[in-house]
Design a protein around this motif. Sequence first.
Motif, PDB file in Angstrom:
ATOM      1  N   ASN A  64       0.801  -1.224   0.000  1.00 31.61           N
ATOM      2  CA  ASN A  64       0.000   0.000   0.000  1.00 31.61           C
ATOM      3  C   ASN A  64       0.834   1.275   0.000  1.00 31.61           C
ATOM      4  N   TYR A  73       2.487   2.945   2.386  1.00 30.83           N
ATOM      5  CA  TYR A  73       2.419   3.913   3.478  1.00 30.83           C
ATOM      6  C   TYR A  73       3.641   3.901   4.397  1.00 30.83           C
ATOM      7  N   HIS A  74       4.193   2.725   4.639  1.00 32.69           N
ATOM      8  CA  HIS A  74       5.176   2.604   5.718  1.00 32.69           C
ATOM      9  C   HIS A  74       6.488   2.014   5.216  1.00 32.69           C
ATOM     10  N   SER A 100       7.453   1.815   1.340  1.00 33.04           N
ATOM     11  CA  SER A 100       6.838   3.124   1.146  1.00 33.04           C
ATOM     12  C   SER A 100       7.131   3.651  -0.255  1.00 33.04           C
ATOM     13  N   GLN A 109      -4.625   7.841  -1.103  1.00 29.53           N
ATOM     14  CA  GLN A 109      -4.596   8.823  -0.028  1.00 29.53           C
ATOM     15  C   GLN A 109      -3.232   8.930   0.644  1.00 29.53           C
ATOM     16  N   ALA A 110      -2.269   8.151   0.201  1.00 31.15           N
ATOM     17  CA  ALA A 110      -0.920   8.236   0.777  1.00 31.15           C
ATOM     18  C   ALA A 110      -0.372   9.641   0.546  1.00 31.15           C
ATOM     19  N   PRO A 111       0.301  10.235   1.532  1.00 35.02           N
ATOM     20  CA  PRO A 111       0.787  11.616   1.390  1.00 35.02           C
ATOM     21  C   PRO A 111       1.605  11.855   0.132  1.00 35.02           C
ATOM     22  N   ALA A 133      -6.831   2.682  -1.155  1.00 34.37           N
ATOM     23  CA  ALA A 133      -6.301   3.415  -0.002  1.00 34.37           C
ATOM     24  C   ALA A 133      -4.983   4.105  -0.333  1.00 34.37           C
ATOM     25  N   SER A 134      -4.231   3.538  -1.282  1.00 39.58           N
ATOM     26  CA  SER A 134      -2.944   4.130  -1.649  1.00 39.58           C
ATOM     27  C   SER A 134      -3.109   5.511  -2.276  1.00 39.58           C
ATOM     28  N   GLN A 160      -0.742  12.076  -2.796  1.00 39.17           N
ATOM     29  CA  GLN A 160      -1.520  13.305  -2.779  1.00 39.17           C
ATOM     30  C   GLN A 160      -0.728  14.494  -3.329  1.00 39.17           C
TER      31      GLN A 160
END
Length: 237
Positions: A112, A114-115, A119, A140-142, A137-138, A145
């Motif tokens: 995804n 995020y981490h 990442s 919405q990862a900063p 959901a990815s 975006q």
Amino acid sequence: MKHDVPRVMHLLPHMGGGVGSVVRSLLHREHHAVQAGFAHSIVALESLNVPSRSFLEEHHIPWIEQADRDTISRIIDTVDIVLIHWWNHPLLMQVLYDGLPPCRLALWSHVNGYHVPQSFFPALFDLPDRFVFTTSASLQAPVVQRLPKTVKQHLRVIRSCAGIPPGAERPVVKSPPFQAGYLGTVEPAKMHRDFLELCIKARLPTPCLVAGGPAHEELRESARQKGIAQHFDILGP
């Protein structure tokens, strides 16, 4: 040699039980389609597990493991599309850093993003013609975006799974009590070292289901030695 359909080269670190299952499911559906849309080949930087090798041989899909840079470049010159199955694997990142020959490139992320260490980073989105997420959901990862609109228009979402069995209920009606579990590779490299203790602290109302292998017997024995075996239903692969 004449090719009636586009040729797709799948480039990935290895084919095992996780992403390997996803790729095998994809190829299986393609193989049994009324009209095949693509001709596939597999190029792995490490190895393919036995189920993957058997599947590819059965379906007459060419494959190479332990591929080096020269081999990768040679095969890219013979195909129409390169599909990279991405996660932050050192060998794959080295290949991307060194650069690929010019090609139509799609990158399908199976994490995804995020981490750390899995990442996303901005330069990753500059590589492919299409960047595919495994989950919405990815989006919405900063880092996603902050991407420019010209890059965002090349983003897509394709769920990464091994397929839903025919006849499965939709939607699934869930009834109490709430039940939790773990589905995936059961081994120390994939699971938190305090997995058993964390489940106990969660005070689950029913035994925690654990489905997967190959170290399920070791996990079951560890639960027995800790005196908490009754709190788990360890099913195996």
